[in-house]
Motif scaffolding. Structure first.
Motif, PDB file in Angstrom:
ATOM      1  N   VAL A 132       0.864  -1.186   0.000  1.00 49.92           N
ATOM      2  CA  VAL A 132       0.000   0.000   0.000  1.00 49.92           C
ATOM      3  C   VAL A 132       0.904   1.241   0.000  1.00 49.92           C
ATOM      4  O   VAL A 132       1.767   1.377   0.877  1.00 49.92           O
ATOM      5  N   PHE A 133       0.741   2.111  -0.992  1.00 50.26           N
ATOM      6  CA  PHE A 133       1.571   3.311  -1.091  1.00 50.26           C
ATOM      7  C   PHE A 133       1.127   4.373  -0.089  1.00 50.26           C
ATOM      8  O   PHE A 133      -0.060   4.489   0.228  1.00 50.26           O
ATOM      9  N   PHE A 134       2.111   5.188   0.368  1.00 51.21           N
ATOM     10  CA  PHE A 134       1.818   6.338   1.233  1.00 51.21           C
ATOM     11  C   PHE A 134       1.919   7.613   0.404  1.00 51.21           C
ATOM     12  O   PHE A 134       2.932   7.840  -0.265  1.00 51.21           O
ATOM     13  N   ASP A 135       0.876   8.427   0.481  1.00 52.28           N
ATOM     14  CA  ASP A 135       0.927   9.790  -0.045  1.00 52.28           C
ATOM     15  C   ASP A 135       1.003  10.709   1.164  1.00 52.28           C
ATOM     16  O   ASP A 135       0.420  10.378   2.214  1.00 52.28           O
ATOM     17  N   VAL A 136       1.715  11.836   1.046  1.00 49.79           N
ATOM     18  CA  VAL A 136       1.760  12.783   2.164  1.00 49.79           C
ATOM     19  C   VAL A 136       0.609  13.772   2.018  1.00 49.79           C
ATOM     20  O   VAL A 136       0.381  14.327   0.941  1.00 49.79           O
ATOM     21  N   GLY A 137      -0.142  13.920   3.105  1.00 55.83           N
ATOM     22  CA  GLY A 137      -1.274  14.859   3.084  1.00 55.83           C
ATOM     23  C   GLY A 137      -1.430  15.512   4.441  1.00 55.83           C
ATOM     24  O   GLY A 137      -0.577  15.352   5.321  1.00 55.83           O
ATOM     25  N   ASN A 138      -2.529  16.201   4.616  1.00 53.31           N
ATOM     26  CA  ASN A 138      -2.744  16.923   5.876  1.00 53.31           C
ATOM     27  C   ASN A 138      -3.400  16.072   6.944  1.00 53.31           C
ATOM     28  O   ASN A 138      -3.265  16.353   8.119  1.00 53.31           O
ATOM     29  N   GLU A 139      -4.121  15.023   6.516  1.00 52.99           N
ATOM     30  CA  GLU A 139      -4.781  14.226   7.565  1.00 52.99           C
ATOM     31  C   GLU A 139      -3.809  13.166   8.062  1.00 52.99           C
ATOM     32  O   GLU A 139      -3.237  12.413   7.282  1.00 52.99           O
ATOM     33  N   SER A 140      -3.642  13.143   9.383  1.00 55.83           N
ATOM     34  CA  SER A 140      -2.833  12.092  10.001  1.00 55.83           C
ATOM     35  C   SER A 140      -3.610  10.780   9.885  1.00 55.83           C
ATOM     36  O   SER A 140      -4.828  10.756   9.979  1.00 55.83           O
ATOM     37  N   ASN A 141      -2.895   9.694   9.635  1.00 53.95           N
ATOM     38  CA  ASN A 141      -3.547   8.391   9.529  1.00 53.95           C
ATOM     39  C   ASN A 141      -3.641   7.787  10.924  1.00 53.95           C
ATOM     40  O   ASN A 141      -2.624   7.491  11.562  1.00 53.95           O
ATOM     41  N   ASP A 142      -4.856   7.632  11.410  1.00 52.92           N
ATOM     42  CA  ASP A 142      -5.049   7.203  12.810  1.00 52.92           C
ATOM     43  C   ASP A 142      -4.396   5.857  13.118  1.00 52.92           C
ATOM     44  O   ASP A 142      -3.833   5.656  14.189  1.00 52.92           O
TER      45      ASP A 142
END
Ligand SMILES: NS(=O)(=O)c1ccc(S(=O)(=O)NCc2cccs2)s1
Ligand SMILES: [Zn+2]
Length: 262
Positions: free
Chosen positions: A146-156
């Motif tokens: 599963v790829f990670f994209d950087v965004g504003n929502e933290s992944n819980d």
């Protein structure tokens, strides 16, 4: 023996000296060239299905090459899609990242790297009696990427991992994750994927993995990735941060790359 790693002297370019399989013809990761991916009708018919348990008190370990959550889940099942008639069981999950968020994934898509990549490692319990035995066979393991994209929502769910990293700063340290972890929450909402036959992306690079890489990334924050990079590769006071732990793409050769738009 010199410990393998990701620096110029012990990294991917020299692994094959110590681990012959690393020079094989079905190595991972690969660059996913979307134009050659063939949508294989019988992948659509046999839907990939997964069922995981939610578990608390899973052990997380600093392996010296990153963090790894041991999650032997006898109740979990991954089957269908490219997995034939066999059932695969979750064993562990871990991830790969880079010095900056411009890199970090192992697989790339048309030459594009993501900021990181999560691997959910499963083994074939239909055919083999143990994880170690399964890793000696071409259909022994199935890894969901599963790829990670950087965004504003933290992944819980990732935050539950991040919150334990200060306790496992050094190689060899481990602790239990108090929170309940449900591996299903790591998966993207869109379940389209690419699949091909490959290997472990770290030594011994066994050619035993059926790879299933989801097309849709999940979002993590820069802060969460910064925390990953604070892990130390050493067990002692010396601080050598694990700032990158991804293997670059290897030749696909004449392997089939199939896609399923679930
Ligand atoms: N990046 S990846 O998902 O391809 C993995 C690399 C190593 C993995 S392992 O922890 O399962 N060890 C694999 C084994 C070592 C010795 C016998 S089998 S999974
Ligand atoms: Zn991995």
């Amino acid at each position: 023996a010199a410990e393998w790693g990701y620096s110029p002297t012990n990294g991917p370019d020299v692994w094959a000296r110590l681990f012959p399989q690393a020079g094989g013809a079905r190595q991972s990761p690969v660059d996913i060239c979307t134009s050659i991916a063939s949508s294989d009708s019988n992948l659509e018919m046999k839907k990939l299905t997964f069922a995981y348990e939610s578990q608390s008190d899973l052990r997380i370990l600093n392996t010296g090459h990153g963090w790894k959550v041991e999650a032997p889940q006898s109740g979990s099942r991954l089957e269908g899609g490219p997995l034939g008639e066999d059932i695969y069981q979750l064993e562990q999950f871990h991830c790969h990242w880079g010095e900056t968020s411009a890199e970090g994934s192992e697989h790339t898509v048309d030459g594009r790297a993501y900021a990181g990549e999560l691997h959910l490692v499963h083994w074939n319990t239909t055919k083999y009696q143990s994880f170690a035995e399964a890793a000696q066979h071409p259909d022994g393991l199935a890894v969901l990427g599963v790829f990670f994209d950087v965004g504003n929502e933290s992944n819980d769910e990732i935050e539950k991992i991040v919150s334990t990293l200060s306790e496992i700063k050094f190689k060899g340290q481990f602790t239990d994750i108090p929170d309940v972890i449900d591996p299903t929450t790591f998966l993207p909402s869109g379940l389209g994927y690419w699949t091909y036959l490959g290997s472990l992306t770290t030594p011994p690079c066994n050619e035993c993995v059926i790879w299933i890489v989801y097309k849709e990334p999940i979002t993590v924050t820069e802060e969460q990735l910064v925390q990953f990079r604070c892990l130390s590769a050493c067990s002692g006071e010396a601080e050598e941060f694990i700032v990158k732990n991804y293997r670059p793409p290897q030749p696909l050769g004449n392997r089939a790359l199939r896609e399923c738009n679930a």
